[in-house]
Design a protein around this motif. Structure first.
Motif, mmCIF file in Angstrom:
data_model
loop_
_atom_site.group_PDB
_atom_site.id
_atom_site.type_symbol
_atom_site.label_atom_id
_atom_site.label_comp_id
_atom_site.label_asym_id
_atom_site.label_seq_id
_atom_site.Cartn_x
_atom_site.Cartn_y
_atom_site.Cartn_z
ATOM 1 N N ALA A 98 0.820 -1.217 0.000
ATOM 2 C CA ALA A 98 0.000 0.000 0.000
ATOM 3 C C ALA A 98 0.852 1.264 0.000
ATOM 4 C CB ALA A 98 -0.935 0.004 1.200
ATOM 5 N N ASP A 101 -0.513 4.085 -2.129
ATOM 6 C CA ASP A 101 -1.707 4.683 -1.533
ATOM 7 C C ASP A 101 -1.349 5.623 -0.389
ATOM 8 O OD1 ASP A 101 -3.968 2.930 -2.868
ATOM 9 O OD2 ASP A 101 -2.407 1.557 -2.213
ATOM 10 N N THR A 102 -0.426 5.177 0.462
ATOM 11 C CA THR A 102 -0.053 6.033 1.589
ATOM 12 C C THR A 102 0.666 7.285 1.110
ATOM 13 O OG1 THR A 102 1.980 4.743 1.929
ATOM 14 C CG2 THR A 102 0.037 4.118 3.220
ATOM 15 N N CYS A 105 -1.906 9.674 -0.267
ATOM 16 C CA CYS A 105 -2.644 10.274 0.843
ATOM 17 C C CYS A 105 -1.847 11.422 1.449
ATOM 18 C CB CYS A 105 -2.956 9.212 1.891
ATOM 19 S SG CYS A 105 -3.827 9.838 3.348
ATOM 20 N N ILE A 204 -14.446 -0.016 2.318
ATOM 21 C CA ILE A 204 -14.207 1.405 2.479
ATOM 22 C C ILE A 204 -15.446 2.104 3.016
ATOM 23 C CG2 ILE A 204 -13.752 3.501 1.131
ATOM 24 C CD1 ILE A 204 -11.827 1.764 -0.500
ATOM 25 N N THR A 236 -5.705 -5.648 -0.516
ATOM 26 C CA THR A 236 -5.483 -4.269 -0.935
ATOM 27 C C THR A 236 -6.634 -3.389 -0.494
ATOM 28 O OG1 THR A 236 -4.274 -5.086 -2.855
ATOM 29 C CG2 THR A 236 -5.006 -2.804 -2.927
ATOM 30 N N ASN A 237 -7.856 -3.907 -0.617
ATOM 31 C CA ASN A 237 -9.012 -3.119 -0.202
ATOM 32 C C ASN A 237 -8.957 -2.801 1.283
ATOM 33 O OD1 ASN A 237 -10.108 -3.001 -2.704
ATOM 34 N ND2 ASN A 237 -12.053 -3.951 -2.150
ATOM 35 N N ARG A 240 -6.401 -0.116 1.839
ATOM 36 C CA ARG A 240 -6.870 1.127 1.258
ATOM 37 C C ARG A 240 -8.002 1.731 2.084
ATOM 38 N NH1 ARG A 240 -6.828 -0.415 -4.197
ATOM 39 N NH2 ARG A 240 -4.685 0.254 -4.406
ATOM 40 N N SER A 244 -7.980 5.403 3.447
ATOM 41 C CA SER A 244 -9.125 6.247 3.145
ATOM 42 C C SER A 244 -9.665 6.906 4.398
ATOM 43 C CB SER A 244 -10.221 5.400 2.487
ATOM 44 O OG SER A 244 -11.373 6.166 2.260
ATOM 45 N N PHE A 290 -10.087 5.981 -3.587
ATOM 46 C CA PHE A 290 -10.424 5.412 -2.284
ATOM 47 C C PHE A 290 -11.880 4.954 -2.215
ATOM 48 C CE2 PHE A 290 -6.901 7.954 0.015
ATOM 49 C CZ PHE A 290 -6.019 6.913 -0.191
ATOM 50 N N VAL A 293 -13.237 1.618 -5.308
ATOM 51 C CA VAL A 293 -12.051 0.811 -5.576
ATOM 52 C C VAL A 293 -12.381 -0.352 -6.515
ATOM 53 C CG1 VAL A 293 -10.234 -0.587 -4.571
ATOM 54 C CG2 VAL A 293 -11.094 1.398 -3.340
ATOM 55 N N GLU A 296 -7.473 -4.559 -8.426
ATOM 56 C CA GLU A 296 -6.161 -3.915 -8.492
ATOM 57 C C GLU A 296 -5.648 -3.778 -9.925
ATOM 58 O OE1 GLU A 296 -2.824 -2.067 -6.740
ATOM 59 O OE2 GLU A 296 -4.815 -2.554 -5.983
#
Length: 558
Positions: A98, A101-102, A105, A204, A236-237, A240, A244, A290, A293, A296
């Motif tokens: 991730a 994603d981080t 963010c 999410i 992954t979700n 994420r 999120s 986010f 989703v 991937e």
């Protein structure tokens, strides 16, 4: 002392741009094949009535725009970012996959901090005045009717409570607005059954309520979730969803910080805001990555990214006047962006809604239902301005209308290489299918003053979609209280706009679940998306002309 040096172009904005740009992938070959087949079928589906008019409108990719310098976050902003860094590090350590994603963010949160400070403390950046633009689209923009601040006291974060609860029932899902996420997920998953439609342990949706996120996502709670729950089924979700939650919490904190200072008189927030097309697209790309989703492998496909960004444009465009009085910065961009750019984005949204009405647009990528479901639940929340600010005091002329002639477009180059919209004579089928003809007859009996226009738009829809086989009763109940009622309000000189707005929220609460129930849900959704987003007199388009008057109202409405 607070660092007042500008955030240079090679800093956060440029890194953010490069990060997104480096991940964008070309479209799937099957997606390209289905797109070509759908457009060919559409072109051959009926008469091309009206004057012969062929126009092409090029819209350059948002990532191609130059970066704008912004001030660095103030001391409080830097402290918030430091706390965010600690939380993101905990996620990154547990879920190394991730890291993108981080990082996104962190970049987005710093960009928000800088944009708010820039808005509050720097001289507004002058945007090019395009109000006198005579291009094909700008020349057809209506003059919006006057509204007052008190006209927006209906605005609620989630809309009216649903009469039937969303499965799995939680209080935060008890509305058309948030229930729409579950509905979109279910629609998207129906083509391939990837097992994502009812996932909620790492969903999410669990993190969508800002205040609850702020109370539940802390260092100790995060380690507990990572150590005891999500690592058993690391996904992954799941990772994420955690990121999120942190992003939503930080965004809320930044918004509240600056708006509270404005309310107390410590600063004065001007109407102009420093978000341009590039920074806006970056923030909205992250927001939608986010909330919607996909699998991937499809996350960075151009078609997916276009759907994500334009569904946010759609949301912001219809809600711009209401957000202008609340002052939220990421939804406030339309108050400052040039009229020409607004028209280009609005036309792109209309083209993508039309594309989503075509059966060939579905079945390859996960989020291909996103635009259609977004425009439908927006119209049924009682929250958005579609049936209120979109109602003008007369119907625009049908003949030579460039919006009616905008052809469907997947808008896949919206971020990268740009898109070319085509406009020509409106294509309509020669005769309606039996079910569409029954729907037309209901309108002829109920609203003869609207019927000819309604019948014409059904013919245009079937050229896009093919024969319609939806639920006659449910669809007519919704259309009679939304589209048909709004056309009548236009014919009455704009009178009754507020009543249409309120009744749209009521019918949404009543019929939301009946609408999105198989086997007719996709047929019904496609038709409603067309009537709400594309059908003449284009209530969606009519929202484009608004500019804000003052920052006031309900501090922030999520």
């Amino acid at each position: 002392m607070t660092d007042t040096r500008p955030l240079q172009a090679e800093g956060v904005v440029e890194e953010f741009r490069k990060l997104v740009g480096s991940h964008i992938s070309v479209r799937h070959p099957e997606y390209l094949r289905q797109e070509a087949a759908g457009l060919a079928r559409f072109a051959a589906s009926g008469d091309q009535s009206g004057p012969v008019r062929r126009e092409q409108i090029f819209i350059d990719g948002a990532l191609a725009h130059p970066s704008r310098e912004l001030m660095r976050p103030d001391e409080q902003g830097q402290a918030r970012l430091l706390a965010l860094d600690q939380r993101l590090a905990a996620i990154r350590d547990a879920f190394p996959f991730a890291s993108t994603d981080t990082r996104m963010c962190r970049l987005a949160c710093e960009l928000l901090e800088s944009a708010w400070r820039q808005r509050a403390e720097a001289a507004p950046v002058e945007t090019a005045d395009s109000t006198g633009c005579t291009c094909l689209l700008c020349s057809h923009l209506p003059t919006p009717p006057p509204r007052r601040l008190e006209d927006y006291d209906w605005r609620k974060s989630a809309g009216a409570p649903l009469l039937v609860k969303t499965w799995p029932y939680r209080r935060e899902l008890d509305s058309v607005l948030s229930g729409g996420w579950a509905w979109t997920r279910k629609m998207s998953d129906s083509d391939h059954d990837l097992g994502l439609r009812f996932r909620n342990e790492d969903d999410i949706l669990v993190f969508q309520e800002y205040k609850r996120v702020a109370n539940s996502v802390d260092i100790s709670g995060l380690h507990r979730k990572v150590g005891q729950e999500l690592t058993h089924q690391a996904s992954t979700n799941g990772a994420r969803a955690l990121v999120s939650g942190l992003y939503a919490t930080h965004k809320r904190a930044v918004d509240e910080y600056w708006l509270t200072r404005h309310t107390r008189g410590a600063i004065t927030l001007p109407q102009a805001n420093p978000l341009d097309k590039l920074t806006y697209a970056l923030l909205q790309t992250l927001d939608c990555l986010f909330w919607h989703v996909p699998p991937e492998a499809e996350l960075w496909q151009e078609g997916n990214l276009a759907s994500l960004v334009l569904c946010r444009v759609l949301d912001d465009m219809t809600d711009t006047r209401a957000d202008a009085v609340t002052g939220e910065i990421s939804n406030f961009w339309l108050g400052s962006v040039s009229t020409h750019d607004k028209a280009m984005y609005a036309a792109s949204a209309i083209a993508l809604v039309k594309y989503g009405c075509m059966p060939e647009s579905h079945g390859v990528l996960w989020n291909t239902w996103l635009m259609d479901t977004t425009i439908v639940w927006m119209a049924l929340t009682g929250r958005h301005a579609l049936w209120f600010d979109g109602i003008i005091d007369e119907l625009p002329p049908l003949e030579d209308c460039p919006l009616c002639g905008i052809e469907p477009n997947s808008c896949t180059g919206l971020l990268s290489g740009g898109i070319t919209l085509k406009s020509g004579p409106q294509i309509r089928v020669n005769s309606l299918s039996s079910q569409a003809r029954r729907l037309s007859n209901l309108c002829r009996t109920y609203a003869p003053d609207v019927w000819r226009l309604f019948d014409r738009e059904l013919a245009a829809f079937e050229a896009l979609h093919g024969e319609w086989h939806g639920d006659l009763e449910i669809t007519w109940k919704i259309l009679s209280r939304t589209y048909v009622a709004a056309v009548r309000a236009c014919l009455a000189g704009g009178n009754g706009a507020r009543e249409v707005q309120l009744n749209a929220g009521a019918v949404g609460a009543e019929l939301f679940h009946a609408l999105n129930a198989p086997p007719t849900w996709k047929e019904d959704t496609a038709l409603l998306a067309y009537m709400f987003g594309c059908a003449h007199p284009h209530f969606l388009w009519n929202c484009v002309g608004y500019r804000s008057d003052a920052v006031a109202g309900d501090e922030l409405d999520g």
